[in-house]
Design a protein around this motif. Sequence first.
Motif, PDB file in Angstrom:
ATOM      1  N   GLU A 296       0.822  -1.214   0.000  1.00  0.00           N
ATOM      2  CA  GLU A 296       0.000   0.000   0.000  1.00  0.00           C
ATOM      3  C   GLU A 296       0.854   1.261   0.000  1.00  0.00           C
ATOM      4  OE1 GLU A 296      -3.593   2.309   0.174  1.00  0.00           O
ATOM      5  OE2 GLU A 296      -3.271   0.175  -0.214  1.00  0.00           O
ATOM      6  N   THR A 297       1.905   1.282   0.827  1.00  0.00           N
ATOM      7  CA  THR A 297       2.736   2.482   0.896  1.00  0.00           C
ATOM      8  C   THR A 297       3.495   2.710  -0.409  1.00  0.00           C
ATOM      9  OG1 THR A 297       4.447   1.141   1.952  1.00  0.00           O
ATOM     10  CG2 THR A 297       3.018   2.405   3.394  1.00  0.00           C
ATOM     11  N   THR A 298       3.953   1.629  -1.033  1.00  0.00           N
ATOM     12  CA  THR A 298       4.695   1.788  -2.295  1.00  0.00           C
ATOM     13  C   THR A 298       3.770   2.196  -3.428  1.00  0.00           C
ATOM     14  OG1 THR A 298       6.214   0.083  -1.516  1.00  0.00           O
ATOM     15  CG2 THR A 298       6.366   0.695  -3.825  1.00  0.00           C
ATOM     16  N   VAL A 299       2.544   1.684  -3.417  1.00  0.00           N
ATOM     17  CA  VAL A 299       1.544   2.130  -4.397  1.00  0.00           C
ATOM     18  C   VAL A 299       1.384   3.645  -4.310  1.00  0.00           C
ATOM     19  CG1 VAL A 299      -0.892   2.049  -5.055  1.00  0.00           C
ATOM     20  CG2 VAL A 299       0.273  -0.056  -4.406  1.00  0.00           C
ATOM     21  N   ASN A 300       1.194   4.142  -3.088  1.00  0.00           N
ATOM     22  CA  ASN A 300       1.006   5.586  -2.908  1.00  0.00           C
ATOM     23  C   ASN A 300       2.258   6.370  -3.284  1.00  0.00           C
ATOM     24  OD1 ASN A 300      -1.607   5.244  -1.988  1.00  0.00           O
ATOM     25  ND2 ASN A 300      -1.037   5.252   0.167  1.00  0.00           N
ATOM     26  N   LEU A 301       3.421   5.831  -2.965  1.00  0.00           N
ATOM     27  CA  LEU A 301       4.666   6.512  -3.324  1.00  0.00           C
ATOM     28  C   LEU A 301       4.772   6.690  -4.834  1.00  0.00           C
ATOM     29  CD1 LEU A 301       7.545   7.573  -3.077  1.00  0.00           C
ATOM     30  CD2 LEU A 301       8.320   5.221  -2.667  1.00  0.00           C
ATOM     31  N   ILE A 302       4.549   5.624  -5.593  1.00  0.00           N
ATOM     32  CA  ILE A 302       4.651   5.718  -7.054  1.00  0.00           C
ATOM     33  C   ILE A 302       3.560   6.623  -7.610  1.00  0.00           C
ATOM     34  CG2 ILE A 302       4.620   4.405  -9.212  1.00  0.00           C
ATOM     35  CD1 ILE A 302       5.648   1.987  -7.568  1.00  0.00           C
ATOM     36  N   ASP A 303       2.341   6.440  -7.141  1.00  0.00           N
ATOM     37  CA  ASP A 303       1.197   7.255  -7.557  1.00  0.00           C
ATOM     38  C   ASP A 303       1.490   8.736  -7.323  1.00  0.00           C
ATOM     39  OD1 ASP A 303      -1.198   8.747  -7.451  1.00  0.00           O
ATOM     40  OD2 ASP A 303      -2.209   7.395  -6.082  1.00  0.00           O
ATOM     41  N   ASN A 304       1.902   9.089  -6.103  1.00  0.00           N
ATOM     42  CA  ASN A 304       2.152  10.496  -5.775  1.00  0.00           C
ATOM     43  C   ASN A 304       3.323  11.074  -6.568  1.00  0.00           C
ATOM     44  OD1 ASN A 304       0.069  10.725  -3.882  1.00  0.00           O
ATOM     45  ND2 ASN A 304       1.346   9.955  -2.222  1.00  0.00           N
ATOM     46  N   ALA A 305       4.376  10.282  -6.752  1.00  0.00           N
ATOM     47  CA  ALA A 305       5.534  10.780  -7.495  1.00  0.00           C
ATOM     48  C   ALA A 305       5.166  11.065  -8.952  1.00  0.00           C
ATOM     49  CB  ALA A 305       6.679   9.772  -7.423  1.00  0.00           C
ATOM     50  N   VAL A 306       4.400  10.159  -9.569  1.00  0.00           N
ATOM     51  CA  VAL A 306       3.955  10.387 -10.952  1.00  0.00           C
ATOM     52  C   VAL A 306       3.099  11.642 -11.021  1.00  0.00           C
ATOM     53  CG1 VAL A 306       2.547   9.482 -12.837  1.00  0.00           C
ATOM     54  CG2 VAL A 306       4.073   7.949 -11.582  1.00  0.00           C
ATOM     55  N   HIS A 307       2.145  11.757 -10.104  1.00  0.00           N
ATOM     56  CA  HIS A 307       1.262  12.925 -10.098  1.00  0.00           C
ATOM     57  C   HIS A 307       2.059  14.217  -9.920  1.00  0.00           C
ATOM     58  CE1 HIS A 307      -1.220  15.838  -7.703  1.00  0.00           C
ATOM     59  NE2 HIS A 307      -1.944  15.727  -8.803  1.00  0.00           N
ATOM     60  N   LEU A 308       3.016  14.221  -9.007  1.00  0.00           N
ATOM     61  CA  LEU A 308       3.825  15.422  -8.769  1.00  0.00           C
ATOM     62  C   LEU A 308       4.615  15.817 -10.017  1.00  0.00           C
ATOM     63  CD1 LEU A 308       5.071  14.538  -5.174  1.00  0.00           C
ATOM     64  CD2 LEU A 308       3.718  16.561  -5.776  1.00  0.00           C
ATOM     65  N   LEU A 309       5.178  14.847 -10.704  1.00  0.00           N
ATOM     66  CA  LEU A 309       5.956  15.159 -11.914  1.00  0.00           C
ATOM     67  C   LEU A 309       5.065  15.660 -13.048  1.00  0.00           C
ATOM     68  CD1 LEU A 309       8.455  12.163 -11.852  1.00  0.00           C
ATOM     69  CD2 LEU A 309       9.025  14.582 -11.509  1.00  0.00           C
ATOM     70  N   LEU A 310       3.863  15.093 -13.153  1.00  0.00           N
ATOM     71  CA  LEU A 310       2.955  15.529 -14.216  1.00  0.00           C
ATOM     72  C   LEU A 310       2.401  16.925 -13.953  1.00  0.00           C
ATOM     73  CD1 LEU A 310       0.957  12.257 -15.013  1.00  0.00           C
ATOM     74  CD2 LEU A 310       2.948  13.214 -16.195  1.00  0.00           C
ATOM     75  N   THR A 311       2.310  17.306 -12.699  1.00  0.00           N
ATOM     76  CA  THR A 311       1.790  18.639 -12.368  1.00  0.00           C
ATOM     77  C   THR A 311       2.912  19.653 -12.110  1.00  0.00           C
ATOM     78  OG1 THR A 311       1.572  17.909 -10.050  1.00  0.00           O
ATOM     79  CG2 THR A 311      -0.393  17.778 -11.443  1.00  0.00           C
ATOM     80  N   HIS A 312       4.157  19.191 -12.172  1.00  0.00           N
ATOM     81  CA  HIS A 312       5.320  20.074 -12.036  1.00  0.00           C
ATOM     82  C   HIS A 312       6.324  19.728 -13.143  1.00  0.00           C
ATOM     83  CE1 HIS A 312       3.502  20.021  -8.011  1.00  0.00           C
ATOM     84  NE2 HIS A 312       4.043  21.213  -7.814  1.00  0.00           N
ATOM     85  N   PRO A 313       5.996  20.028 -14.392  1.00  0.00           N
ATOM     86  CA  PRO A 313       6.869  19.615 -15.504  1.00  0.00           C
ATOM     87  C   PRO A 313       8.277  20.185 -15.411  1.00  0.00           C
ATOM     88  CG  PRO A 313       5.166  21.161 -16.238  1.00  0.00           C
ATOM     89  CD  PRO A 313       4.790  20.730 -14.863  1.00  0.00           C
ATOM     90  N   ASP A 314       8.429  21.319 -14.742  1.00  0.00           N
ATOM     91  CA  ASP A 314       9.777  21.874 -14.572  1.00  0.00           C
ATOM     92  C   ASP A 314      10.656  20.936 -13.760  1.00  0.00           C
ATOM     93  OD1 ASP A 314       7.988  22.478 -12.428  1.00  0.00           O
ATOM     94  OD2 ASP A 314       9.434  23.898 -11.611  1.00  0.00           O
TER      95      ASP A 314
END
Length: 413
Positions: free
Chosen positions: A246-264
């Motif tokens: 569960e924690t790793t799912v959230n880690l990957i999910d959040n990291a992808v979301h952060l990169l997609l919303t912060h392209p810089d």
Amino acid sequence: MGYPRPLVIDPTGRDIHGEAARIRELGPVVPVELPEGVQAWAVSSPGLLKRLLTDPRVSKDPRRHWPQWIKGEISPEWPLFTWVAVQNMFTAYGGEHKRLRTLVSKAFTARRTSALRPRVEEIAATLLDGVEAAGRHGDIVDLREEFCYPLPIQVISELLGLPGELGAELRAVVDGVFHTSATPEEVTDNYARFYAALGELVALKRRSPGDDLTSALIAARDDGDNRLSEQELLDTLVLVISAGHETTVNLIDNAVHLLLTHPDQLTHVRSGRASWEDVVEEALRVEAPVASLPLRYAVDDLVMSEFGGPDGVVIGKGEAILAAYAAAGRHPGKYGEDADLFDVTRFDKEHLAFGHGVHFCLGAPLGRLEAHIALRALFDRFPGLRLAVPQDELEPVESFISNGHRALPVHLS
């Protein structure tokens, strides 16, 4: 010692960071109310939290140190019941914790974790083939469902020797453990289903042991020097399965979301100004996969000023403590006024997302490895990846413990 007027925690986790900010505004250690009126102290100061997590006067064993549990006031219908009822290293104290942790730690050594890299890369590549097929005609793909979720669950399933037919059921009940606004009926049903599935797994491995962690734990239960009780065996499996994905799912999910919303920030990685390791650590800091972790208990009266905390605040003997990791990860006293900002070039990315002290997460190296591999493979395969809905339409999972999204819809190009 009585509690002052508490801040009521939203069990649905609809606004984890807004709630974390309110906790910080009230102070480094504040009274909060958990589901069904259970009282605790939320600690949001990173420095204070670290000191408490390493102090021997702070326990995780409710059977010895939480009067509400000892008096039978905590019902099996309480949404957090599994978090405190289990008998494994998560809730153990002192010598019992050392005994139980030693049995599991052999599966998570640096050498064993490193040896898993080729298999994790293979799993990631296979899953991305499926993602590519699903989005081939411009269709929206739920990346959490198709990639973020199955990668860690397949890794932990193979580590445990979990047969495929039990995978779907265990995934469902683990989701239920993190569902902190569940009804009493849902809580008790989920609890029963979890242990039924684990009983089936143990029976299978007793008949046909393999080179896996489940078989090793059964051997320790049946003939080891540090014998496990049957309940400790089952509850150790509960911990490894729940924490292992569960924690790793959230880690990957959040990291992808952060990169997609912060392209810089993604540009920093692609240009070499930052690494995937930087991405993972900053994602762990700014979006802790476990927002708040229940529970710890004061073995004696704890005077907060003696820990560097505020004057006049005492966590009384037997009172419960909630580690507020999401609040600590964005604490402006440590990270500055831009603590809410995702910045992969940030100098100080130290965090408490995996805990601290003797209860530091055994699976942290494996979780980091999976996230590094997953992110690199995903963005190499789909350089034009983008969200398929506005950011404000993404919904959080229904939990104040688990911090992630219900779905992560994307277009591949």
